[in-house]
Design a protein around this motif. Structure first.
Motif, PDB file in Angstrom:
ATOM      1  N   ASP A  61      -3.446  10.888  -4.039  1.00 52.15           N
ATOM      2  CA  ASP A  61      -3.752  10.683  -2.626  1.00 52.15           C
ATOM      3  C   ASP A  61      -5.235  10.433  -2.356  1.00 52.15           C
ATOM      4  OD1 ASP A  61      -4.650  13.223  -3.206  1.00 52.15           O
ATOM      5  OD2 ASP A  61      -3.988  14.090  -1.294  1.00 52.15           O
ATOM      6  N   ILE A  62      -6.083  10.523  -3.409  1.00 52.57           N
ATOM      7  CA  ILE A  62      -7.520  10.337  -3.210  1.00 52.57           C
ATOM      8  C   ILE A  62      -7.845   8.952  -2.643  1.00 52.57           C
ATOM      9  CG2 ILE A  62      -8.064   9.448  -5.539  1.00 52.57           C
ATOM     10  CD1 ILE A  62     -10.650  11.096  -5.397  1.00 52.57           C
ATOM     11  N   ASN A  64      -6.445   7.249  -0.413  1.00 56.05           N
ATOM     12  CA  ASN A  64      -6.286   7.135   1.044  1.00 56.05           C
ATOM     13  C   ASN A  64      -7.147   8.123   1.815  1.00 56.05           C
ATOM     14  OD1 ASN A  64      -4.285   5.043   1.072  1.00 56.05           O
ATOM     15  ND2 ASN A  64      -2.819   6.556   0.301  1.00 56.05           N
ATOM     16  N   GLN A  65      -7.906   8.944   1.101  1.00 58.66           N
ATOM     17  CA  GLN A  65      -8.748   9.930   1.773  1.00 58.66           C
ATOM     18  C   GLN A  65      -9.975   9.271   2.398  1.00 58.66           C
ATOM     19  OE1 GLN A  65      -9.686  13.185  -0.859  1.00 58.66           O
ATOM     20  NE2 GLN A  65      -7.524  13.652  -1.262  1.00 58.66           N
ATOM     21  N   ASP A  66     -10.498   9.938   3.430  1.00 57.93           N
ATOM     22  CA  ASP A  66     -11.684   9.431   4.121  1.00 57.93           C
ATOM     23  C   ASP A  66     -12.941   9.712   3.297  1.00 57.93           C
ATOM     24  OD1 ASP A  66     -12.964   8.571   6.867  1.00 57.93           O
ATOM     25  OD2 ASP A  66     -14.080  10.325   6.187  1.00 57.93           O
ATOM     26  N   TYR A  67     -13.797   8.714   3.185  1.00 53.14           N
ATOM     27  CA  TYR A  67     -15.069   8.876   2.510  1.00 53.14           C
ATOM     28  C   TYR A  67     -16.129   8.130   3.305  1.00 53.14           C
ATOM     29  CZ  TYR A  67     -18.668   8.898  -1.123  1.00 53.14           C
ATOM     30  OH  TYR A  67     -19.845   9.077  -1.811  1.00 53.14           O
ATOM     31  N   LYS A  71     -11.807   4.461   4.108  1.00 54.71           N
ATOM     32  CA  LYS A  71     -10.830   4.876   3.112  1.00 54.71           C
ATOM     33  C   LYS A  71     -11.477   4.752   1.725  1.00 54.71           C
ATOM     34  CE  LYS A  71      -6.959   2.499   2.485  1.00 54.71           C
ATOM     35  NZ  LYS A  71      -5.591   1.975   2.711  1.00 54.71           N
TER      36      LYS A  71
END
Length: 301
Positions: A61-62, A64-67, A71
Motif C-alpha cells: 500500500d506504500i 498509494n500513500q501520501d508523500y 501519491k
C-alpha cells in the motif's frame, strides 16, 4: 490519375501520421531533441522499484500513500524521469566537450558493476563513466584551505566528541530499577553487568561498549550517555532494546590532527557538489526539455 495520386498521397500522410503518433506515444521525454523512450524509463523505474520493495519496511500500500502532498507512486515516477533527463543532458554535455572513454575502461567497469547489478549494460557503464569524467573536469580546481579546515573544526567540535561507556541492558523496568539501586549502594558495575545484562556482545566484558561518537547509538541512549560526567551512572533509559543503565568513562574531543583528513574529505565533496549543481542548473536552464508523463507505462503492487 490526379485523383489516384491524391489518394496515394493522402494514404502516405495517414501512415506517416500514425507512425509518428505511435513513436511519440513511446517517448516519455525529449532532451535537446533526443528521445527518452518508455522502454528506457521502465528499465530505470523497475530498478528503483526493486530497491523500494527490498526494504524491510515495504508494504504494497506504500505506492498509494501520501508523500509531501502527492501519491508516493507519482513522486517516484517524477524522480525517475528527472534522473533520466539529467543523465541524458550530462552525457550530451560530456560528448560536446570531447570527453571520451576507452573500450578498456568500459569493459573493466562493466565487470565490476555486473557483480552487483546483473541488468546493467555496457551502454549504462559508458554513460556513467562519461558523467564521472565530466564531473572531474568541472571540479578539477576545487580545493580546501587549511584555514577552512580549522574553522570547520572549531565551529563543529560537538561532531568530534567521543565517549567511552559501559551499560547493563535488561528486559524490564523493575529489574533495571533494582540494579540501579544496588549500584547506588556501591556494588560493582562490571560484576552486575556480567550477571544480569542481556547484551551478549558486551556482558562478559562488564558491559564495556568502548569508545564511540554521536549518532552510533539510538537517540535515547545517545542523548543520555553524552550528558553524563565521568564515572556517573544513569537512571534506567528505555529504548526499543529494553532498559539500559549507563556508566560514563568520560567524554573527549578528538584533536584536530586526528580528524583533519575526514573534515577535508567532507568539505571537498561539499564544494564539488555545489559546483556540479551550479553547472547542471545552467545546463538545464539552457536546454530544451519536453516531458510526456502521460506516456509512462509502469505497474506496481
Amino acid at each position: 490519375m490526379k485523383r489516384k495520386i491524391a489518394l496515394l498521397l493522402f494514404f502516405v500522410f495517414i501512415v506517416f501520421l500514425t507512425v509518428s503518433c505511435s513513436a511519440k506515444k513511446d517517448v516519455v521525454a525529449t532532451v535537446n531533441g533526443e528521445n527518452i523512450t518508455n522502454a528506457e524509463y521502465k528499465k530505470a523505474f523497475d530498478q528503483v522499484k526493486a530497491q523500494i520493495e527490498s526494504s524491510p519496511q515495504y508494504t504494497k500500500d506504500i505506492w498509494n500513500q501520501d508523500y509531501q502532498g502527492k501519491k508516493f507512486l507519482d513522486v517516484v515516477k517524477e524522480n525517475v524521469l528527472d534522473s533520466l533527463i539529467a543523465q541524458k543532458l550530462l552525457v550530451q554535455e560530456a560528448l560536446k566537450n570531447n570527453i571520451a572513454v576507452t573500450d578498456k575502461e568500459i569493459a573493466d567497469e562493466y565487470q565490476k558493476e555486473k557483480e552487483v547489478n546483473k541488468d546493467i549494460t555496457k551502454e549504462d557503464v559508458k554513460n556513467y563513466l562519461l558523467i564521472n569524467k565530466l564531473f572531474d573536469e568541472y571540479t578539477k580546481d576545487v580545493k580546501v584551505t587549511e584555514e577552512e579546515l580549522k574553522k570547520y573544526y572549531e565551529d563543529n567540535k560537538e561532531q568530534f566528541e567521543v565517549v567511552k561507556a559501559s551499560h547493563i541492558l535488561v528486559a524490564d523496568e523493575k529489574t533495571a530499577e533494582d540494579i540501579y539501586n544496588r549500584l547506588m549502594k556501591g556494588e560493582d558495575f562490571a560484576t552486575l553487568a556480567k550477571e544480569y545484562s542481556i547484551d551478549t556482545a558486551t556482558k562478559d566484558q562488564g558491559g564495556d561498549l568502548g569508545e564511540f561518537p554521536h549518532g552510533v547509538m539510538v537517540s535515547e541512549f545517545d542523548q543520555v550517555v553524552f550528558s553524563l560526567k565521568k564515572g556517573e551512572i544513569s537512571k534506567p533509559v528505555k529504548t526499543d532494546y529494553g532498559y539500559h543503565i549507563i556508566k560514563s568513562e568520560g567524554v573527549a574531543i578528538k584533536p584536530f590532527n586526528e580528524v583533519k583528513d575526514a573534515i577535508e574529505s567532507y568539505l571537498l565533496n561539499d564544494k564539488k557538489n555545489q559546483v556540479i549543481k551550479e553547472k547542471y542548473d545552467a545546463l538545464e536552464k539552457a536546454a530544451k526539455i519536453q516531458k510526456f508523463p502521460q506516456n509512462i507505462k509502469v505497474t506496481v503492487g
